[in-house]
Design an enzyme around this catalytic site. Structure first.
Site, PDB file in Angstrom:
ATOM      1  CE  LYS A 113      -4.501  -1.509   1.370  1.00 23.92           C
ATOM      2  NZ  LYS A 113      -5.565  -1.615   2.335  1.00 23.92           N
ATOM      3  CE  LYS A 192      -5.103  -6.628  -2.284  1.00 26.71           C
ATOM      4  NZ  LYS A 192      -6.532  -6.831  -2.369  1.00 26.71           N
ATOM      5  CE  LYS A 195     -13.213  -3.481  -0.134  1.00 27.96           C
ATOM      6  NZ  LYS A 195     -12.417  -3.372   1.071  1.00 27.96           N
TER       7      LYS A 195
HETATM    8  P1  ATP Z   1      -8.393  -2.200   0.467  1.00 21.68           P
HETATM    9  O1  ATP Z   1      -7.806  -1.681  -0.807  1.00 21.68           O
HETATM   10  O2  ATP Z   1      -9.118  -1.152   1.244  1.00 21.68           O
HETATM   11  O3  ATP Z   1      -7.398  -2.974   1.303  1.00 21.68           O
HETATM   12  P2  ATP Z   1      -9.356  -4.667  -0.617  1.00 21.68           P
HETATM   13  O4  ATP Z   1      -9.991  -4.649  -1.937  1.00 21.68           O
HETATM   14  O5  ATP Z   1      -7.968  -5.178  -0.496  1.00 21.68           O
HETATM   15  O6  ATP Z   1      -9.527  -3.226   0.021  1.00 21.68           O
HETATM   16  P3  ATP Z   1     -10.128  -5.845   1.878  1.00 21.68           P
HETATM   17  O7  ATP Z   1     -11.315  -5.300   2.595  1.00 21.68           O
HETATM   18  O8  ATP Z   1      -8.787  -5.433   2.327  1.00 21.68           O
HETATM   19  O9  ATP Z   1     -10.310  -5.551   0.329  1.00 21.68           O
HETATM   20  O10 ATP Z   1     -10.196  -7.423   1.893  1.00 21.68           O
HETATM   21  C1  ATP Z   1     -11.423  -8.138   2.080  1.00 21.68           C
HETATM   22  C2  ATP Z   1     -11.229  -9.577   1.663  1.00 21.68           C
HETATM   23  O11 ATP Z   1     -11.134  -9.662   0.241  1.00 21.68           O
HETATM   24  C3  ATP Z   1      -9.963 -10.215   2.221  1.00 21.68           C
HETATM   25  O12 ATP Z   1     -10.245 -11.543   2.596  1.00 21.68           O
HETATM   26  C4  ATP Z   1      -9.015 -10.197   1.067  1.00 21.68           C
HETATM   27  O13 ATP Z   1      -8.062 -11.234   1.132  1.00 21.68           O
HETATM   28  C5  ATP Z   1      -9.955 -10.388  -0.099  1.00 21.68           C
HETATM   29  N1  ATP Z   1      -9.392  -9.799  -1.312  1.00 21.68           N
HETATM   30  C6  ATP Z   1      -9.161  -8.487  -1.523  1.00 21.68           C
HETATM   31  N2  ATP Z   1      -8.632  -8.276  -2.743  1.00 21.68           N
HETATM   32  C7  ATP Z   1      -8.496  -9.513  -3.307  1.00 21.68           C
HETATM   33  C8  ATP Z   1      -8.003  -9.968  -4.565  1.00 21.68           C
HETATM   34  N3  ATP Z   1      -7.539  -9.107  -5.469  1.00 21.68           N
HETATM   35  N4  ATP Z   1      -8.020 -11.302  -4.799  1.00 21.68           N
HETATM   36  C9  ATP Z   1      -8.504 -12.177  -3.876  1.00 21.68           C
HETATM   37  N5  ATP Z   1      -8.979 -11.798  -2.680  1.00 21.68           N
HETATM   38  C10 ATP Z   1      -8.987 -10.491  -2.385  1.00 21.68           C
HETATM   39 MG    MG Z   2      -6.954  -5.086   1.379  1.00 19.70          MG
END
Ligand code: ATP
Ligand code: MG
Length: 313
Positions: A113, A192, A195
């Site tokens: 990040k 990856k 969000k």
């Molecule tokens: P942020 O950018 O705020 O971290 P994020 O998209 O990474 O958001 P999280 O809320 O951090 O989402 O993660 C929620 C769940 O979704 C976790 O179990 C995480 O492992 C899963 N996840 C997030 N992004 C991915 C991805 N690209 N592939 C598979 N699993 C994911």
């Molecule tokens: Mg995340």
């Protein structure tokens, strides 16, 4: 026999995407009835990247709607909001006092990040200990997550072990549940899907939004098969189904992207219809009830913890 506990959560940091679905929601939906299950809206974690109160409020409601739309029955899982249970931050502090800065500095999610330009605030740095508290507070033994969170579950085990060693057997070290064949779903930029990276294909986007995101997936003109398009496509169709399509459309990225957008849209549309019928009032009442139940469990656990560490005199 008592059921084991399972917990997972998603940050209310933005619109949920297909990576969240395949990484966390699908494994949750597929297995939560076999456990005593907790599904959390991680709104305090969202503060590590979000500083807009209106957006945060909206995201919290949206995440719960998404949970219900993908098939979670609120009568069979405790759906709650992290900030409604202050014991999470209390326990996180205790874990922070047990682990070292160099240990936290090795966290990939934090490093990724920061490398993406997200502010390296102390909350982001301490995130794994708040996550350890989220899990350990409820003695959750199973945690469905995406591959990117594997290390954070290891960190939660480490927090449990460190605490148990210092103060006696208190926490159950949890296990990750990671869906085979999903890995880390790539975003439209090939990194990856996150969000907070603005590279997502929204889970509940309109047909137009899905199409726009899919058309924006980066492709390398030197390959016959667009790597990221294909990786995402395998989540919706088997490799044997995809083989003839990709063979017929070698180098024709536009056709392949259109086929992917169609498949995503067809997959999502029944859930999207269900989602449209969920009201904010329903969401609020589910969160109220779930948070009360979570709080009851958390306060019991914390009273034991407070005694063990010596602050209850
Ligand atoms: P942020 O950018 O705020 O971290 P994020 O998209 O990474 O958001 P999280 O809320 O951090 O989402 O993660 C929620 C769940 O979704 C976790 O179990 C995480 O492992 C899963 N996840 C997030 N992004 C991915 C991805 N690209 N592939 C598979 N699993 C994911
Ligand atoms: Mg995340």
């Amino acid at each position: 026999m008592e059921k084991k506990r399972l917990l997972t959560g998603i940050q209310s940091s933005g619109t949920l995407h297909i990576g969240n679905y395949f990484g966390a929601l699908k494994p949750f939906v597929d297995s939560y009835r076999s456990y005593e299950s907790h599904l959390m809206v991680a709104d305090l974690h969202a503060l590590t990247t979000l500083r807009d109160p209106n957006l945060l409020r909206g995201n919290i409601v949206d995440v719960v709607k998404d949970y219900l739309a993908v098939g979670v029955d609120p009568r069979e899982a405790i759906i709650f909001k992290q900030s409604d249970v202050p014991e999470h931050t209390e326990l996180a502090w205790m874990f922070e006092c047990l682990v070292t800065v160099p240990f936290l500095m090795q966290a990939h999610a934090y490093k990724d990040k920061v490398a993406k330009g997200i502010e390296a605030n102390a909350g982001l740095f301490n995130y794994p200990m708040l996550m350890a508290a989220d899990i350990l507070l409820y003695d959750a033994e199973v945690v469905p997550v995406g591959e990117d969170q594997r290390q954070h579950i290891e960190y939660a085990r480490e927090a449990a072990n460190k605490f148990n060693l210092a103060y006696g057997e208190t926490f159950t070290p949890p296990q990750e549940m990671i869906l085979k064949g999903v890995g880390i779903v790539p975003g439209t930029d090939g990194q990856k899907m996150s969000k907070s990276y603005k590279n997502t294909i929204p889970l509940f986007g309109t047909r137009e939004e899905i199409e726009k995101a899919v058309m924006g997936i980066v492709t390398d003109s030197s390959c016959e098969r667009p790597e990221h398009v294909y990786a995402i496509h395998t989540l919706f169709r088997s490799e044997s189904e995809l083989a003839p399509l990709y063979e017929e459309n070698k180098g024709k990225y536009k056709n392949l992207k259109e086929a992917l957008a169609n498949d995503i849209d067809a997959f999502i549309s029944p859930m999207r219809e269900k989602r449209d019928n969920i009201t904010e009032t329903e969401v609020k009442s589910i969160l109220k009830e779930g948070s009360e139940r979570a709080r009851e469990q958390a306060s019991k656990k914390m009273s034991d913890v407070r005694t063990k560490i010596g602050i209850a005199i």
